[in-house]
Design a protein around this motif. Sequence first.
Motif, PDB file in Angstrom:
ATOM      1  N   ILE A  79       0.839  -1.207   0.000  1.00 15.67           N
ATOM      2  CA  ILE A  79       0.000   0.000   0.000  1.00 15.67           C
ATOM      3  C   ILE A  79       0.870   1.252   0.000  1.00 15.67           C
ATOM      4  CG2 ILE A  79      -1.673   1.327   1.349  1.00 15.67           C
ATOM      5  CD1 ILE A  79      -2.863  -1.344   2.269  1.00 15.67           C
ATOM      6  N   ARG A  80       1.944   1.252   0.792  1.00 13.92           N
ATOM      7  CA  ARG A  80       2.850   2.416   0.828  1.00 13.92           C
ATOM      8  C   ARG A  80       3.447   2.670  -0.550  1.00 13.92           C
ATOM      9  NH1 ARG A  80       7.772   0.866   3.799  1.00 13.92           N
ATOM     10  NH2 ARG A  80       8.172  -0.004   1.744  1.00 13.92           N
ATOM     11  N   ASP A  81       3.913   1.613  -1.219  1.00 12.39           N
ATOM     12  CA  ASP A  81       4.500   1.777  -2.550  1.00 12.39           C
ATOM     13  C   ASP A  81       3.460   2.253  -3.555  1.00 12.39           C
ATOM     14  OD1 ASP A  81       6.855   0.901  -1.451  1.00 12.39           O
ATOM     15  OD2 ASP A  81       6.729  -1.127  -2.272  1.00 12.39           O
ATOM     16  N   GLY A  82       2.217   1.779  -3.399  1.00  6.96           N
ATOM     17  CA  GLY A  82       1.149   2.208  -4.309  1.00  6.96           C
ATOM     18  C   GLY A  82       0.749   3.655  -4.114  1.00  6.96           C
ATOM     19  N   LEU A  83       0.838   4.130  -2.870  1.00  4.02           N
ATOM     20  CA  LEU A  83       0.475   5.521  -2.568  1.00  4.02           C
ATOM     21  C   LEU A  83       1.614   6.503  -2.841  1.00  4.02           C
ATOM     22  CD1 LEU A  83      -1.461   5.111   0.817  1.00  4.02           C
ATOM     23  CD2 LEU A  83      -2.438   5.744  -1.401  1.00  4.02           C
ATOM     24  N   ALA A  84       2.848   6.011  -2.867  1.00  6.62           N
ATOM     25  CA  ALA A  84       4.029   6.876  -2.978  1.00  6.62           C
ATOM     26  C   ALA A  84       3.959   7.895  -4.119  1.00  6.62           C
ATOM     27  CB  ALA A  84       5.293   6.024  -3.094  1.00  6.62           C
ATOM     28  N   PRO A  85       3.500   7.513  -5.333  1.00  3.25           N
ATOM     29  CA  PRO A  85       3.458   8.513  -6.419  1.00  3.25           C
ATOM     30  C   PRO A  85       2.531   9.699  -6.140  1.00  3.25           C
ATOM     31  CG  PRO A  85       3.326   6.286  -7.310  1.00  3.25           C
ATOM     32  CD  PRO A  85       3.160   6.167  -5.828  1.00  3.25           C
ATOM     33  N   SER A  86       1.599   9.539  -5.190  1.00  2.94           N
ATOM     34  CA  SER A  86       0.651  10.612  -4.882  1.00  2.94           C
ATOM     35  C   SER A  86       1.170  11.572  -3.811  1.00  2.94           C
ATOM     36  CB  SER A  86      -0.680  10.004  -4.407  1.00  2.94           C
ATOM     37  OG  SER A  86      -1.224   9.152  -5.391  1.00  2.94           O
ATOM     38  N   PHE A  87       2.366  11.294  -3.268  1.00  2.00           N
ATOM     39  CA  PHE A  87       2.946  12.131  -2.218  1.00  2.00           C
ATOM     40  C   PHE A  87       4.347  12.585  -2.612  1.00  2.00           C
ATOM     41  CE2 PHE A  87      -0.260   9.591  -0.169  1.00  2.00           C
ATOM     42  CZ  PHE A  87      -0.828  10.428   0.785  1.00  2.00           C
TER      43      PHE A  87
END
Length: 199
Positions: A79-87
């Motif tokens: 989940i962290r890797d999936g969210l990373a591009p949005s932050f």
Amino acid sequence: MTFLRVLFATLVAFPLLAITASAQSDYRVRSGDILQLEVLEDSSLNRELLVLPDGRVSVPFVGTVRAGGRTLGQIRATIRDGLAPSFAEPPNVYVGLSFLAEIEPREPITIDVYVMGEVTEPGKREIEPGTTILQFLAEMGGFTQFAATKRIQLRTARTGREQVYTLNYNDVELGAGVGTSTIMADGDVIIVPQRRLFE
């Protein structure tokens, strides 16, 4: 006296917290579990995630994430890797078991599935939760020369009533059709029928 009581309660609580953390770190998530997601940088993403019968959860900005058979740490990293591009920087993500779910690892740590028909080794098999149909076909022992590999059946009652799916092993080998990502559930049955005369 009050100070001693507080000190005693603290000393008792720390080992219990350590045991709980250890149990959660070793726990393999299963269908029906409820996970608690918290993202420090964006509280609007905080929510409970129900693990669906196929072993997946749905996370905003990430999509579907495989949870069945995995540890909480593995799910958190995905989940962290999936969210990373949005932050601007990788977010701080926490994934834990909801209080409604079991914290202690369940026994047995395997599930029972069955294979019958034109296979070299029919019978009950114990497999790890999270095993896909493709992985199971790879380890079930092979087919006999009379196997109708285009009409393999998966019989499952994971939705509460029996459903039958037909698999074409040739398509599965090529990565197409049902079987490449569907996760086996406890009690699933694989049936390999006998080939017809001109099949």
